[in-house]
Design a protein around this motif. Structure first.
Motif, PDB file in Angstrom:
ATOM      1  N   SER A  36     -83.509 -25.626  84.002  1.00 35.96           N
ATOM      2  CA  SER A  36     -84.558 -26.770  84.127  1.00 35.96           C
ATOM      3  C   SER A  36     -85.881 -26.092  84.739  1.00 35.96           C
ATOM      4  N   TYR A  37     -85.846 -25.271  85.867  1.00 37.93           N
ATOM      5  CA  TYR A  37     -86.828 -24.541  86.268  1.00 37.93           C
ATOM      6  C   TYR A  37     -87.660 -23.573  85.295  1.00 37.93           C
TER       7      TYR A  37
ATOM      8  N   GLN B 204     -92.120 -23.092  81.243  1.00 37.26           N
ATOM      9  CA  GLN B 204     -92.752 -22.957  79.829  1.00 37.26           C
ATOM     10  C   GLN B 204     -93.237 -24.014  79.336  1.00 37.26           C
ATOM     11  N   ARG B 205     -92.976 -25.032  79.510  1.00 38.86           N
ATOM     12  CA  ARG B 205     -93.791 -26.377  79.307  1.00 38.86           C
ATOM     13  C   ARG B 205     -95.203 -26.635  79.954  1.00 38.86           C
ATOM     14  N   ALA B 206     -95.257 -25.911  81.357  1.00 37.42           N
ATOM     15  CA  ALA B 206     -96.454 -25.929  82.116  1.00 37.42           C
ATOM     16  C   ALA B 206     -97.476 -25.014  81.325  1.00 37.42           C
ATOM     17  N   LYS B 207     -96.987 -23.933  80.850  1.00 32.42           N
ATOM     18  CA  LYS B 207     -97.872 -22.809  80.196  1.00 32.42           C
ATOM     19  C   LYS B 207     -98.244 -23.223  78.962  1.00 32.42           C
ATOM     20  N   ASN B 208     -97.293 -23.847  78.072  1.00 31.67           N
ATOM     21  CA  ASN B 208     -97.470 -24.082  76.787  1.00 31.67           C
ATOM     22  C   ASN B 208     -98.026 -25.566  76.396  1.00 31.67           C
ATOM     23  N   ARG B 209     -97.576 -26.276  77.068  1.00 31.67           N
ATOM     24  CA  ARG B 209     -97.991 -27.770  77.003  1.00 31.67           C
ATOM     25  C   ARG B 209     -98.956 -28.446  77.740  1.00 31.67           C
ATOM     26  N   TYR B 210     -98.516 -28.633  79.081  1.00 28.64           N
ATOM     27  CA  TYR B 210     -99.382 -29.109  80.125  1.00 28.64           C
ATOM     28  C   TYR B 210    -100.710 -28.503  80.477  1.00 28.64           C
ATOM     29  N   PHE B 211    -100.602 -27.209  80.942  1.00 34.86           N
ATOM     30  CA  PHE B 211    -101.795 -26.356  81.584  1.00 34.86           C
ATOM     31  C   PHE B 211    -103.036 -26.327  80.251  1.00 34.86           C
TER      32      PHE B 211
ATOM     33  N   LEU C 148     -99.439 -26.496  92.432  1.00 37.77           N
ATOM     34  CA  LEU C 148     -98.805 -25.679  93.527  1.00 37.77           C
ATOM     35  C   LEU C 148     -97.241 -25.872  93.355  1.00 37.77           C
ATOM     36  N   MET C 149     -96.513 -26.918  92.841  1.00 36.48           N
ATOM     37  CA  MET C 149     -95.282 -26.995  92.617  1.00 36.48           C
ATOM     38  C   MET C 149     -94.694 -25.914  91.544  1.00 36.48           C
ATOM     39  N   VAL C 150     -95.474 -25.892  90.513  1.00 33.64           N
ATOM     40  CA  VAL C 150     -95.048 -24.846  89.448  1.00 33.64           C
ATOM     41  C   VAL C 150     -95.361 -23.271  89.896  1.00 33.64           C
ATOM     42  N   GLU C 151     -96.372 -23.029  90.715  1.00 34.51           N
ATOM     43  CA  GLU C 151     -96.550 -21.906  91.130  1.00 34.51           C
ATOM     44  C   GLU C 151     -95.477 -21.449  92.223  1.00 34.51           C
ATOM     45  N   GLU C 152     -94.631 -22.355  92.846  1.00 35.74           N
ATOM     46  CA  GLU C 152     -93.675 -22.070  93.751  1.00 35.74           C
ATOM     47  C   GLU C 152     -92.450 -21.393  92.767  1.00 35.74           C
ATOM     48  N   LEU C 153     -92.330 -21.847  91.603  1.00 34.71           N
ATOM     49  CA  LEU C 153     -91.466 -21.324  90.536  1.00 34.71           C
ATOM     50  C   LEU C 153     -91.929 -19.783  89.663  1.00 34.71           C
TER      51      LEU C 153
END
Length: 222
Positions: free
Chosen positions: A120-121, A126-133, A165-170
Motif C-alpha cells: 500500500s505504501y 507511485q500514485r503521488a508521483k504519477n497521478r496526484y503531484f 509531508l505524509m508522502v515524504e515520510e514514505l
C-alpha cells in the motif's frame, strides 16, 4: 471568551489530523480528549454525540459536529480559507478531495497485514508521483500565483502540504521531479501559524505505530 474547540478522537492522525491542521493554520487553540477505551466511545454514543456512531467529533460554536468532510468545510468557511466565491470554492473542494484520496490510502495502510501494508505504501508513492503531484505541479505553473486558488491561503493549500509531508515520510525524494511543489512546500511551511504547528511539541501527531493501531481496534471492535 468563546470556548476552545474540543476534539474527540484517538491520539493519532486518522481522520482528525486534517482538522487539527486547519485549526492550527488558522491560529485557533483547541483541546483534545483522546479515546483510549471502549467505554469512552460507548458513552459518546449513549449521550447522542455521534450522529452516525463515528468519530471524529468536534465541539465548536455550541455544536457537536461529526463527519470529517463536513467539519473541514465548516472550519474552512469560518476561518476564511474557502475562497471568495462559488467558483473558487468548488476548485478548493476538488483539490482537497484529491489530496484526501491520497492521505486515506496512507491512513488505512497500518491496519493491513505487513505485506499488504508495504504494498500500500509503495502504491501511495507511485500514485503521488504519477497521478496526484503532476496535477498540482501543473496547477501551480498555470495559475502563476503562490497559492492554489485565487491569491490567498486556502484549505486546499494546507491539505496539500499535509499530504506532501505524509508522502515524504514514505519517500524522502518524492518531490525531486516537481520544482513548483518544492517551492510551494517551503512557502506554505513558513507561514507563521503552520511553522509553529510543524515544530516539536505541537499538537501535530506522528505517523501511526503499533500501539495506535491496537487502541483503535480495541475501541472500535474491528
Amino acid at each position: 471568551m468563546a470556548a476552545k474547540p474540543k476534539l474527540y478522537y484517538f491520539n493519532g492522525r486518522g481522520r482528525m489530523e486534517s482538522i487539527r491542521w486547519l485549526l492550527a493554520a488558522s491560529g485557533v487553540e483547541f483541546e483534545e480528549e483522546f479515546l483510549e477505551t471502549r467505554e469512552q466511545y460507548e458513552k459518546l454514543q449513549k449521550d447522542g454525540c455521534l450522529l452516525f456512531d463515528q468519530v471524529p467529533l468536534v465541539e465548536i460554536d455550541g455544536m457537536q459536529l461529526t463527519q470529517s468532510r463536513a467539519i473541514l468545510s465548516y472550519l474552512a468557511a469560518k476561518y476564511n480559507l474557502y475562497g471568495k466565491d462559488l467558483e473558487e470554492r468548488v476548485r478548493i473542494d476538488m483539490y482537497a478531495d484529491g489530496t484526501l484520496d491520497l492521505m486515506l490510502m496512507i491512513a488505512q495502510a497500518p491496519f493491513r497485514p505487513p505485506k499488504e501494508k508495504e504494498e500500500s505504501y509503495a502504491l501511495v508513492v507511485q500514485r503521488a508521483k504519477n497521478r496526484y503531484f503532476p496535477v498540482f505541479e501543473k496547477i501551480l505553473k498555470d495559475h502563476g500565483e503562490i497559492f492554489l486558488v485565487g491569491n490567498q491561503l486556502s484549505w486546499a493549500d494546507i491539505q496539500l502540504l499535509e499530504a506532501i509531508l505524509m508522502v515524504e515520510e514514505l519517500s524522502v525524494s518524492v518531490l525531486s521531479d516537481f520544482p513548483m511543489l518544492q517551492e510551494f512546500k517551503t512557502r506554505i511551511s513558513n507561514i507563521p501559524t503552520i511553522k509553529k504547528f510543524l515544530q516539536p511539541g505541537s499538537q501535530r501527531k506522528p505517523p501511526p505505530d503499533g500501539h495506535y493501531v491496537e487502541v483503535v481496534r480495541d475501541v472500535l471492535k474491528f
